[in-house]
Design an enzyme around this catalytic site. Structure first.
Site, mmCIF file in Angstrom:
data_model
loop_
_atom_site.group_PDB
_atom_site.id
_atom_site.type_symbol
_atom_site.label_atom_id
_atom_site.label_comp_id
_atom_site.label_asym_id
_atom_site.label_seq_id
_atom_site.Cartn_x
_atom_site.Cartn_y
_atom_site.Cartn_z
ATOM 1 N N SER A 1 5.140 -4.283 6.728
ATOM 2 C CA SER A 1 5.268 -3.759 8.155
ATOM 3 C C SER A 1 6.079 -2.493 8.229
ATOM 4 O O SER A 1 7.119 -2.603 7.449
ATOM 5 C CB SER A 1 5.558 -4.688 9.322
ATOM 6 N N TYR B 1 5.877 -2.565 17.698
ATOM 7 C CA TYR B 1 6.575 -3.346 16.579
ATOM 8 C C TYR B 1 6.838 -4.908 17.332
ATOM 9 O O TYR B 1 6.457 -5.788 16.815
ATOM 10 C CB TYR B 1 7.912 -2.721 16.050
ATOM 11 N N THR C 1 19.499 -5.168 8.853
ATOM 12 C CA THR C 1 20.036 -5.478 7.344
ATOM 13 C C THR C 1 20.168 -4.241 6.597
ATOM 14 O O THR C 1 19.432 -3.164 6.677
ATOM 15 C CB THR C 1 19.073 -6.363 6.654
ATOM 16 N N ASN D 1 1.012 -1.246 0.029
ATOM 17 C CA ASN D 1 0.072 -0.147 0.028
ATOM 18 C C ASN D 1 0.846 1.289 -0.023
ATOM 19 O O ASN D 1 0.216 2.272 0.212
ATOM 20 C CB ASN D 1 -1.126 -0.044 1.092
ATOM 21 N N THR E 1 5.181 2.650 3.605
ATOM 22 C CA THR E 1 6.606 2.835 3.714
ATOM 23 C C THR E 1 7.472 2.274 2.427
ATOM 24 O O THR E 1 8.806 2.563 2.578
ATOM 25 C CB THR E 1 6.980 2.217 5.165
ATOM 26 N N TYR F 1 -1.741 -21.629 13.666
ATOM 27 C CA TYR F 1 -2.204 -21.993 12.156
ATOM 28 C C TYR F 1 -1.513 -23.291 11.986
ATOM 29 O O TYR F 1 -1.815 -24.154 11.399
ATOM 30 C CB TYR F 1 -2.116 -20.714 11.225
ATOM 31 N N TYR G 1 -8.389 -10.246 -1.380
ATOM 32 C CA TYR G 1 -8.798 -11.386 -2.149
ATOM 33 C C TYR G 1 -7.607 -11.845 -3.144
ATOM 34 O O TYR G 1 -7.257 -10.606 -3.951
ATOM 35 C CB TYR G 1 -9.913 -11.251 -2.785
ATOM 36 N N LYS H 1 -4.131 -20.605 3.897
ATOM 37 C CA LYS H 1 -4.974 -21.670 4.247
ATOM 38 C C LYS H 1 -5.909 -22.023 3.223
ATOM 39 O O LYS H 1 -6.014 -23.158 2.688
ATOM 40 C CB LYS H 1 -5.701 -21.207 5.463
ATOM 41 N N GLY I 1 -4.761 -16.645 6.572
ATOM 42 C CA GLY I 1 -6.248 -17.100 5.845
ATOM 43 C C GLY I 1 -5.832 -17.266 4.336
ATOM 44 O O GLY I 1 -6.585 -18.441 3.626
#
Ligand code: UDP
Length: 326
Positions: A75, A145, A175, A32, A35, A159, A62, A105, A102
């Site tokens: 993140s 964080y 890094t 998005n 950052t 999961y 989706y 899965k 999800g």
């Protein structure tokens, strides 16, 4: 393989995208641009094996078609970013991880979590082995964080155990390399940009705190191997070569030939005093260890910052300083 990489326009996400494409795999990149930057994936325009979706993984997501892997790298990751974006950081580590799990899965795909050495907080065990549980201040400014990533690890293991999903967790240590943002706020980019522009290098605290710096190509190779042939146990991937922040500053001055001075600013709250990965597990399970010595990696990174087209407009006056939250 066809894999989904969240945070594909970020520093690590974009290098990881390149790594998969290099071996002939297909990548669906999702970002998005909170950052991340379109510049990091501009070279992939027109590449038939790369598809980009502009979207926030913390919202319902989706993705059409089959997937063999879901790699969750989205993140904010620089202290100045997650201090400015605390809610988004908590959401992408919690809701974003659940959404990404999800997807894995529903597709029967392998799930890969980008976790962090921040799991260990201000560590009381040195170097840090994967079996160390950490020393994290949940209510401090860095907690947004650290706890988001700790939750992300917990839900990934849930999961794995409860739904039988094939999962991986990498704990990424500091890094650096090309595609870091000049105003990223992290120590390597700050020092290089400051040295190149003749501004003082900003040492937080007395500069005796240590970090271990891994060149991005090494980090990505370790991550790629862990995805391909690792197991569900968390795995440290980082360079165990440890330096004080002051030593890093002196190396940057020497390699750039800069005459910048060193200035001291307050140490940010909960800044870890030491950090160094124990990489025995990665060595034994993946046959991986870093190859690029820090001086060579720094030299390559300095070249990158020198060639940035807007180099002349880089000013350290606008550099983020985590110390401002101390
Ligand atoms: N640091 C510093 N000067 C800077 C930026 C960072 O002395 O301009 C220090 C910071 O306090 C920390 C270390 O360098 O001890 C690494 O900071 P960074 O933000 O790169 O990553 P961290 O390991 O803290 O997540």
């Amino acid at each position: 393989m066809r894999v989904l990489i969240t945070g594909a326009a970020g520093f690590l996400g974009s290098h990881l995208t390149d790594r998969f494409l290099r071996d002939g795999h297909e990548v669906v990149g999702l970002d998005n641009f909170l950052t991340g930057s379109p510049d990091n994936i501009a070279h992939l325009t027109g590449n038939a094996k790369f598809q980009f979706i502009r979207h926030n993984i913390s919202d319902y997501t989706y993705v059409a078609g089959h997937l063999d892997g879901v790699l969750h790298f989205a993140s904010p990751a620089s202290p100045i970013d997650y201090l400015e974006l605390p809610i988004q950081t908590l959401k992408v580590g919690s809701l974003g991880t659940i959404n990404a799990l999800g997807i894995a899965k529903s597709k029967g795909a392998r799930f890969f979590l980008a976790s962090t050495s921040e799991i260990y907080g201000d560590p009381l065990v040195h170097p840090q082995t994967e079996s160390y549980w950490g020393n994290v201040n949940s209510i401090g400014p860095r907690g947004v964080y650290d706890e988001a990533k700790r939750f992300a690890e917990a839900v990934t293991m849930a999961y794995h155990r409860h739904h039988g999903i094939d999962t991986r967790i990498v704990r990424i240590f500091n890094t650096y390399g090309p595609r870091m943002r000049p105003h990223d706020g992290r120590v390597v980019s700050n020092f290089i940009v400051q040295a190149l522009t003749g501004e003082p290098l900003t040492l937080y605290g007395d500069g005796t705190q240590t970090r271990s710096f891994c060149y991005v190509d090494d980090e990505v190779e370790g991550i790629f191997r862990l995805f391909m042939r690792g197991d569900a146990e968390p795995t440290n991937i980082g360079n165990p070569d440890e330096y004080t922040v002051k030593e890093l500053a002196e190396m940057v001055l020497e390699l750039t030939g800069s005459r910048s001075e060193l200035v001291h600013l307050p140490l940010p709250t909960d800044d870890p005093k030491v950090r160094k990965p124990d990489i025995t597990r990665a060595r034994e399970k993946l046959g991986w260890e870093p190859r690029v010595p820090v001086r060579e990696g720094l030299a390559r990174t300095i070249e990158y910052f020198r060639t940035l087209t807007d180099a002349s407009s880089i000013s350290t006056r606008t550099l983020g300083t985590a110390a401002s939250v101390a």
